[in-house]
Design an enzyme around this catalytic site. Structure first.
Site, PDB file in Angstrom:
ATOM      1  N   ARG A 156       0.813  -1.220   0.000  1.00 32.05           N
ATOM      2  CA  ARG A 156       0.000   0.000   0.000  1.00 32.05           C
ATOM      3  C   ARG A 156       0.842   1.265   0.000  1.00 32.05           C
ATOM      4  O   ARG A 156       0.374   2.328  -0.415  1.00 32.05           O
ATOM      5  CB  ARG A 156      -0.997  -0.031   1.157  1.00 32.05           C
ATOM      6  CG  ARG A 156      -2.080  -1.086   0.955  1.00 32.05           C
ATOM      7  CD  ARG A 156      -3.058  -1.092   2.112  1.00 32.05           C
ATOM      8  NE  ARG A 156      -2.500  -1.633   3.331  1.00 32.05           N
ATOM      9  CZ  ARG A 156      -2.629  -2.886   3.731  1.00 32.05           C
ATOM     10  NH1 ARG A 156      -3.313  -3.748   3.021  1.00 32.05           N
ATOM     11  NH2 ARG A 156      -2.074  -3.284   4.857  1.00 32.05           N
TER      12      ARG A 156
ATOM     13  N   GLU B  43       5.969 -10.318  16.195  1.00 35.49           N
ATOM     14  CA  GLU B  43       5.471 -10.892  17.443  1.00 35.49           C
ATOM     15  C   GLU B  43       5.634 -12.426  17.406  1.00 35.49           C
ATOM     16  O   GLU B  43       6.081 -13.048  18.362  1.00 35.49           O
ATOM     17  CB  GLU B  43       4.012 -10.495  17.627  1.00 35.49           C
ATOM     18  CG  GLU B  43       3.548 -10.623  19.052  1.00 35.49           C
ATOM     19  CD  GLU B  43       2.115 -10.146  19.195  1.00 35.49           C
ATOM     20  OE1 GLU B  43       1.631  -9.414  18.315  1.00 35.49           O
ATOM     21  OE2 GLU B  43       1.487 -10.536  20.198  1.00 35.49           O
TER      22      GLU B  43
HETATM   23  P1  AMP Z   1       4.108  -2.298  11.453  1.00 30.71           P
HETATM   24  O1  AMP Z   1       5.360  -2.915  10.878  1.00 30.71           O
HETATM   25  O2  AMP Z   1       3.642  -2.962  12.723  1.00 30.71           O
HETATM   26  O3  AMP Z   1       4.221  -0.789  11.614  1.00 30.71           O
HETATM   27  O4  AMP Z   1       2.946  -2.619  10.422  1.00 30.71           O
HETATM   28  C1  AMP Z   1       2.775  -1.802   9.334  1.00 30.71           C
HETATM   29  C2  AMP Z   1       2.068  -2.466   8.188  1.00 30.71           C
HETATM   30  O5  AMP Z   1       0.987  -3.313   8.579  1.00 30.71           O
HETATM   31  C3  AMP Z   1       1.504  -1.364   7.349  1.00 30.71           C
HETATM   32  O6  AMP Z   1       2.083  -1.460   6.064  1.00 30.71           O
HETATM   33  C4  AMP Z   1       0.025  -1.548   7.344  1.00 30.71           C
HETATM   34  O7  AMP Z   1      -0.390  -1.654   5.999  1.00 30.71           O
HETATM   35  C5  AMP Z   1      -0.262  -2.831   8.104  1.00 30.71           C
HETATM   36  N1  AMP Z   1      -1.110  -2.626   9.306  1.00 30.71           N
HETATM   37  C6  AMP Z   1      -0.768  -2.858  10.594  1.00 30.71           C
HETATM   38  N2  AMP Z   1      -1.782  -2.604  11.456  1.00 30.71           N
HETATM   39  C7  AMP Z   1      -2.811  -2.160  10.695  1.00 30.71           C
HETATM   40  C8  AMP Z   1      -4.162  -1.706  10.973  1.00 30.71           C
HETATM   41  N3  AMP Z   1      -4.649  -1.642  12.230  1.00 30.71           N
HETATM   42  N4  AMP Z   1      -4.919  -1.307   9.937  1.00 30.71           N
HETATM   43  C9  AMP Z   1      -4.440  -1.353   8.662  1.00 30.71           C
HETATM   44  N5  AMP Z   1      -3.210  -1.778   8.331  1.00 30.71           N
HETATM   45  C10 AMP Z   1      -2.391  -2.187   9.321  1.00 30.71           C
END
Ligand code: AMP
Length: 177
Positions: free
Chosen positions: A62, A99
């Site tokens: 995205r 995790e």
């Molecule tokens: P992180 O590495 O934990 O920051 O996860 C980021 C990626 O996971 C992003 O590219 C988001 O597209 C997806 N993501 C994580 N949590 C959500 C959420 N609550 N809603 C939508 N996309 C999420």
């Protein structure tokens, strides 16, 4: 610059996706609303037009949707940050802990040039794990990260602590899942 646009009203919130307890912020509803999409891109363009950037690094999948129009508008190269095994050329990669288990991000080695000032773009930042790995990949190659841009931030998951001193800029934040 239209800072008053109500982006929150456009973003679809899907409870219990992809698993129970997660509130998923769905940016496909932004893509389906040309005024909302244009708002996001114009906010990015005005923030980064004079930032002295050399390249945009967009995170699969995205992040591509927001990184591509920005790179085009600013006349900058667009570097793709992908999951393992997707890029055909010689790659550099970095594995990071999740995790449960681990994940790997990859970039084309020839896209990363020492001394370059790069903006990282994704749709949403949660724990910041994916972005952290991308920062490390760019810095290892001798580049520097100007800032991280995400449309949505979930600061209660403490991405700022994980990324400091790299700055994160978001268009809107949500306080809880
Ligand atoms: P992180 O590495 O934990 O920051 O996860 C980021 C990626 O996971 C992003 O590219 C988001 O597209 C997806 N993501 C994580 N949590 C959500 C959420 N609550 N809603 C939508 N996309 C999420």
């Amino acid at each position: 610059m239209d800072t008053a646009f109500n982006l929150d009203a456009v973003i679809r919130k899907v409870p219990d996706f992809p698993k129970k307890g997660i509130l998923f912020y769905d940016i496909t509803s932004i893509l389906m609303d040309p005024a909302a999409f244009a708002h996001c891109v114009s906010q990015m363009v005005s923030r980064y037009r004079s930032a002295g950037l050399d390249a945009i690094a967009a995170i699969e999948a995205r992040g591509f949707l927001f990184g591509a129009p920005l790179a085009l508008d600013l006349g900058l190269p667009l570097q793709l940050v992908r999951k393992q095994g997707k890029l055909p050329g010689e790659t550099v990669s970095l594995t990071y802990e999740l995790e449960y288990g681990s994940d790997t991000v990859e970039m084309h080695q020839q896209d990363l040039r020492p001394g370059e000032r790069v903006l990282i773009v994704d749709d949403l930042i949660a724990t910041g794990g994916t972005v952290r790995a991308t920062v490390d990949l760019i810095e290892r190659a001798g580049g520097s990260v100007h800032e991280v841009f995400c449309v949505i931030g979930l600061p209660f998951l403490e991405y700022e602590r994980r990324l400091a001193p790299v700055r994160v800029h978001t268009l809107l934040n949500y306080d809880s899942e």
